[in-house]
Scaffold this active site. Sequence first.
Site, PDB file in Angstrom:
ATOM      1  N   HIS A   1       0.826  -1.206   0.000  1.00 10.49           N
ATOM      2  CA  HIS A   1       0.000   0.000   0.000  1.00 10.49           C
ATOM      3  C   HIS A   1       0.859   1.255   0.000  1.00 10.49           C
ATOM      4  CE1 HIS A   1      -4.356  -1.124   0.636  1.00 10.49           C
ATOM      5  NE2 HIS A   1      -3.762  -2.301   0.659  1.00 10.49           N
TER       6      HIS A   1
ATOM      7  N   VAL B   1       1.245   3.950  -3.856  1.00  9.45           N
ATOM      8  CA  VAL B   1       0.851   5.362  -3.896  1.00  9.45           C
ATOM      9  C   VAL B   1       2.102   6.229  -3.775  1.00  9.45           C
ATOM     10  CG1 VAL B   1      -0.554   7.167  -2.848  1.00  9.45           C
ATOM     11  CG2 VAL B   1      -1.347   4.793  -2.792  1.00  9.45           C
TER      12      VAL B   1
ATOM     13  N   ASP C   1       7.765   5.496  -0.239  1.00 16.40           N
ATOM     14  CA  ASP C   1       8.269   6.691   0.444  1.00 16.40           C
ATOM     15  C   ASP C   1       7.726   6.843   1.861  1.00 16.40           C
ATOM     16  OD1 ASP C   1       5.638   7.286  -0.068  1.00 16.40           O
ATOM     17  OD2 ASP C   1       6.015   9.278  -0.896  1.00 16.40           O
TER      18      ASP C   1
ATOM     19  N   HIS D   1      -1.040 -13.494  -1.317  1.00 19.82           N
ATOM     20  CA  HIS D   1      -2.292 -13.888  -0.670  1.00 19.82           C
ATOM     21  C   HIS D   1      -2.281 -15.359  -0.277  1.00 19.82           C
ATOM     22  CE1 HIS D   1      -4.671 -10.342  -2.664  1.00 19.82           C
ATOM     23  NE2 HIS D   1      -3.822  -9.951  -1.741  1.00 19.82           N
TER      24      HIS D   1
END
Length: 331
Positions: A83, A87, A91, A205
């Site tokens: 996650h 995006v 960072d 998963h």
Amino acid sequence: MKLWLFTNIIFLLVQWELCIANILLPLQATTKLVSPSQHPHQLSNTYYLNTCPALEVIIHQKMEAWFKTDPTLPASIIRLHFHDCAVRGCDASILLNHAGSERTAFASKTLRGFNVINDIKAEADTRCPKTVSCADILTAAARDATVLLGGPFWEVSFGRKDGRISIAKEADMVPQGHENVTSLIDFFQSRGLNELDLVVLSGSHTIGRSSCYSILQRLAKPDFSSLDRNHWRSLIRQCRWSSNLVNLDVTTPTAFDTAYYTNLQMKKGLLSTDQALYSDPRTAPFVNAMMSQPFLFTSQFLVSMVKLGNTQVLSGPNQGEIRLNCNNLNP
């Protein structure tokens, strides 16, 4: 010895690249393996050699201790890392905890492991003050989480800086389990990842859990052409509440293996995005390859994780910062 081992790993990866090219010829033009030795900008395996030589030991010891306390945390750390990288690149923007940040987004609601990263950061700063970025810690922690679960080891290149921008609406663009394969491919390609990376990283998963909320629509309107009836009945019983948790891998939920791909063949994938990988002609050949050749999955998983960890990183001299606290921007 270390150089010999690394050289042989690279050799094996090259051999697997040739193998994949032969197995998946129709997709050869859009898919290739990337050597884990490739890294962008200023990243280096020896970045902290002089400034924080004990960093990897610190991360390993902390991750091992947390794993003993809560065996479900490693899977959460891998998810947290994805996650973050999905995006604005890797960072540590997912860690920022302020109004309107990625961490406050709906898609981030079930993310866990923030306290683990904070614990590692505190220890690192005790030994090497103001030196180690939260982005580097999260990336290496995801690697150690994989190893603790029985997955492969890889060298992590360091030198990422922590980002200063974190926007909730951008985090809500991360796949949430109901997108079609075209959307997934587009999302991955926009981050420098391809169809093979999509299938292989989805293989994480093989461990971990999901909230029932993510599959409510699939359970309410089942498509039995892609969902086993008995599995559907079992999920209905487990999901009396949307907040309940169910295993992503129904057969071996705590083992890092290829059962995830076998489950797709049996129509027992939990998320609709997982199951769709088996039915779409662009991704199905990769699923079949991973299912039939376990070593191919583990060897390619480390390659795809390196690519993920090197996505859109901030490593230039005027980019980002070394956060004093992973939850907050520097004053």
